[in-house]
Write an enzyme that holds these catalytic residues in place. Structure first.
Site, PDB file in Angstrom:
ATOM      1  N   ASP A  33      30.978  78.721  68.737  1.00 28.95           N
ATOM      2  CA  ASP A  33      32.430  78.867  68.659  1.00 28.95           C
ATOM      3  C   ASP A  33      32.922  79.663  69.871  1.00 28.95           C
ATOM      4  O   ASP A  33      32.194  80.487  70.424  1.00 28.95           O
ATOM      5  CB  ASP A  33      32.788  79.595  67.362  1.00 28.95           C
ATOM      6  N   GLU A  34      34.166  79.413  70.299  1.00 32.51           N
ATOM      7  CA  GLU A  34      34.786  80.116  71.432  1.00 32.51           C
ATOM      8  C   GLU A  34      33.899  80.034  72.678  1.00 32.51           C
ATOM      9  O   GLU A  34      33.673  81.024  73.386  1.00 32.51           O
ATOM     10  CB  GLU A  34      35.070  81.586  71.074  1.00 32.51           C
ATOM     11  N   ARG A  81      50.680  81.379  69.834  1.00 30.85           N
ATOM     12  CA  ARG A  81      50.561  82.214  68.634  1.00 30.85           C
ATOM     13  C   ARG A  81      51.740  81.957  67.693  1.00 30.85           C
ATOM     14  O   ARG A  81      51.682  82.299  66.516  1.00 30.85           O
ATOM     15  CB  ARG A  81      50.575  83.713  68.988  1.00 30.85           C
ATOM     16  N   GLN A  93      42.324  78.489  76.985  1.00 32.53           N
ATOM     17  CA  GLN A  93      42.411  79.817  76.369  1.00 32.53           C
ATOM     18  C   GLN A  93      41.308  80.747  76.869  1.00 32.53           C
ATOM     19  O   GLN A  93      40.955  81.718  76.200  1.00 32.53           O
ATOM     20  CB  GLN A  93      42.340  79.706  74.842  1.00 32.53           C
ATOM     21  N   LYS A 108      39.652  74.207  64.701  1.00 30.20           N
ATOM     22  CA  LYS A 108      38.277  74.247  65.204  1.00 30.20           C
ATOM     23  C   LYS A 108      37.305  74.862  64.205  1.00 30.20           C
ATOM     24  O   LYS A 108      36.163  74.398  64.096  1.00 30.20           O
ATOM     25  CB  LYS A 108      38.205  75.000  66.530  1.00 30.20           C
ATOM     26  N   THR A 109      37.753  75.892  63.463  1.00 29.42           N
ATOM     27  CA  THR A 109      36.857  76.503  62.473  1.00 29.42           C
ATOM     28  C   THR A 109      36.509  75.508  61.378  1.00 29.42           C
ATOM     29  O   THR A 109      35.373  75.455  60.900  1.00 29.42           O
ATOM     30  CB  THR A 109      37.510  77.757  61.856  1.00 29.42           C
TER      31      THR A 109
END
Length: 678
Positions: A216-217, A593, A247, A32-33
């Site tokens: 973002d997020e 993770r 998430q 995503k970044t």
């Protein structure tokens, strides 16, 4: 734009679709970044958008810094792009439009600790008892109010129904901020949004400098942040939000998952793009994650697909006790270490901070370097040191640090001047601090003498307790430490600290179980050794952290601990299915993770509240192992498309099926509306 060739089809679509509202559902490890930074580069280099008209917002300075760094490497002029947190964005806005704020002559930002001191000062000036009117509780109540749309729209509402004396404290605090030309973090965004809502000319001007907005997020946004984005972008603006509903784990901080679930209800002609190609984890790990999250109803629905060719390794372990669980991890860490692997690539994840203790002890015993991330070690936590100070002054009444800490916490009217008298008496008469305190009490004013005698009686009661476990329990009980926590802390923080002191009882019971005849001094020595900093830095250190702290991180090997009912999912689910789904999302975050190796562990018994209790494996273990991707029947629905049957009712004439659709998430549908795929 050669770097566009580095993107997969979905990523490239998200980068090149620049006009109108865009929702990018970015699964864990899906890049995503990269999408956000490449999108900025695409806007500048291809669409020829002036960088100053691009606004990118996220939640942490670290994420914002990484974003700016990546953009700079792509276009070289990143300083024109406004990339920062919501708060830094709001601060820049307020400085630009300061004439619209109450701070015409400028302002400075008050820090968190100073903010608490200011609330404490207001409570004192109102002649209120800080024990009954906890400064910390009121500070959090003020923060909660300021992060509501009610505060934005009304400011000082006529309907003052927040609770006893809240408005008096709120008014005093607000006046003090203005008088001292201070602004707190909550007011940054609140003032910003209030100006935009009340000043059409400012809104029109500012919108011209925010023609392209990237977030973002997005799943972590609260009501005020959402309103800020909506008023800037409008219903048809160029707003690109990137996030993952699976998430969303910060409801306790005010995050509203509905912002991402209902995105198309607030914006028109929304384009949705799903990033499902995962570049982090192996196929086995992602299969568990997909299986688990499929049991949630409140989600938009997507399946992660592994891009890595390795199968990876997934292990489920059911241990006899929490000690065996921790010992196994220590052995694995040792094997990892002697194999020449970096210990920094290994992490232990748990639901609450209190669970770190057993792992700290096991790793310390094996001389394995570790670090507690996002907090301090178990025995270094304030509440643990508070309780242990009572036991330490018993073991050594000449211990000044433990004496001062214990007599002052919880507060009982013994101030610094009186403590100085006790110290002077102990030094001049060459006696221990407990003896000195008992002598000073004879000449102290009545209220202060009562405080000293109350403390000495607690010490006597703790001392008379038979076992180490009983002494720890007595210290907690006699000091009324739990009541003290809930009177002085925000509820969520108080609960976490309460978990820690209850875990201290478990620590004592576990120590006595292992060393039945050991004296109190041995237990205190063991806790001192465990809390000392480990200076070893060879090949890094194993990370111990809560799953919340692990958000955004990745490790080659992940160990999920305490997967038992009542621990994970946590036992106190007051809002039923809503909180259970958040717990499941938290477990999904934990699983994703892991890059190559994943261990999910539970214990058959565990010391809880000082007693050894039988434990049951978490329902999440069953869900991740028996999910729809391994056992489900593939089906097709004309509206919802392809999916898998999770469960099929058998007691009705026409069975009702639970189906997880790839595109639409989980649905309950009559079985005769489904077509079985060959």
């Amino acid at each position: 734009m050669n770097y566009l060739e580095e993107l997969n089809p979905s990523q490239r679509e998200a980068v090149e679709h620049t006009e109108g509202p865009l929702l990018v559902l970015a699964g864990a490890g899906s890049g995503k970044t990269r999408v956000i930074t490449y999108r900025i580069a695409y806007l500048v280099n291809v669409k020829k958008i002036f960088p100053g008209k691009i606004l990118a917002v996220t939640f942490t300075n670290r994420a914002a810094g990484e974003m700016r760094s990546r953009v700079h490497s792509l276009i070289g002029i990143s300083h024109y792009v406004r990339a920062g947190t919501f708060h830094s964005t709001a601060l820049a806005f307020l400085k630009r439009y300061i004439q619209y704020t109450p701070y015409k002559n400028g302002f400075s930002v008050i820090e968190k600790d100073d903010r608490l001191s200011l609330v404490r000062q207001v409570i004192k000036e109102l002649n209120l008892d800080s024990k009954l009117f906890s400064p910390k509780k009121y500070m959090h109540a003020i923060s909660s109010y300021k992060n509501s749309m009610r505060y934005i729209e009304e400011g000082d509402p006529s309907d003052r129904d927040f609770g006893e004396r809240f408005w008096d404290i709120f008014d005093g605090y607000s006046k003090a901020l203005l008088d001292q030309r201070l602004i707190d973090f909550d007011d940054m965004l609140a003032y910003c949004l209030r100006i935009l809502l009340r000043s059409p000319e400012v809104l029109e001007e500012y919108k011209k400098s925010c023609e392209y907005i990237l977030v973002d997020e997005y799943q972590d946004t609260n009501a005020v942040q959402f309103a800020f984005l909506k008023i800037l972008a409008g219903a048809n603006g160029n707003l690109c939000v990137v996030g993952d509903d699976d998430q969303s784990i910060y409801a306790f901080r005010g995050a509203e998952i509905s912002n991402i679930l209902n995105f198309e209800k607030h914006f028109e002609n929304v384009r949705e793009i799903k990033l499902t190609q995962n570049y982090r984890s192996t196929e086995k790990i992602l299969s568990l994650a997909n299986n688990l999250i499929g049991y949630n109803f409140s989600r938009r629905g997507k399946l992660l697909k592994a891009e890595r060719s390795e199968k990876g390794e997934v292990t489920f372990r059911n241990f006899k006790s929490e000690k065996e669980e921790a010992d196994f991890l220590a052995e694995k860490a040792y094997e990892w270490y002697i194999a020449g692997r970096n210990l920094s690539d290994m992490a232990v994840l748990y639901r609450t901070n209190a669970q770190s203790r057993n792992f700290e002890i096991a790793l310390k015993r094996e001389s394995i370097p570790y670090k507690v991330v996002g907090g301090v070690g178990f025995y270094q936590r304030r509440e643990i040191k508070d309780i242990l100070s009572y036991l330490r002054v018993l073991g050594n009444p000449f211990d000044e640090i433990s004496f001062v800490r214990s007599i002052k916490t919880p507060p009982r009217g013994v101030g610094d001047q009186l403590i100085d008298k006790i110290k002077f008496y102990a030094e001049s008469e060459r006696v221990d601090f407990l003896t000195a305190a008992s002598q000073v009490a004879f000449t102290a004013p009545k209220r202060q003498a009562m405080g000293i005698n109350l403390f000495l009686n607690i010490i006597l009661t703790v001392n008379s307790a038979a076992t180490i476990t009983d002494k720890v329990s007595a210290a907690i009980r006699e000091t009324k430490y739990q009541e003290y926590l809930f009177a002085t802390e925000e509820r969520e923080e108080a609960r976490e600290r309460e978990d820690n002191i209850l875990e201290l009882i478990n620590a004592a019971a576990g120590f006595e179980e292992q060393y039945p005849d050991a004296p109190l001094s041995d237990f205190l020595a063991a806790s001192s050794l465990t809390s000392s900093e480990d200076e070893k830095t060879v090949l890094g250190a194993v990370s111990l952290m809560t799953i919340h702290s692990a958000k955004g991180l990745e490790f080659d090997s992940v160990y999920i601990a305490g997967a038992e009912e009542g621990i994970f999912p946590i036992g106190s689910l007051r809002n039923g299915e809503t909180e259970l789904e958040e717990e499941r999302r938290l477990c999904y975050v934990a699983i994703t993770r892991a890059k190559t190796y994943l261990t999910v562990a539970c214990a058959q018994s565990r010391i809880m509240h000082g007693s050894r209790l039988k434990m049951n494996p978490s329902r999440f273990i069953r869900e991740m192992r028996e999910g729809m991707l391994e056992t489900g029947i593939p089906v097709f629905h004309e509206t919802f498309g392809e999916g898998f049957i999770i469960d099929l009712g058998k007691e009705t004439p026409i069975p009702i099926a639970d189906v997880m659709f790839r595109r639409s998430g989980r649905k309950r549908i009559r079985a005769d509306f489904l077509k079985i795929k060959s």
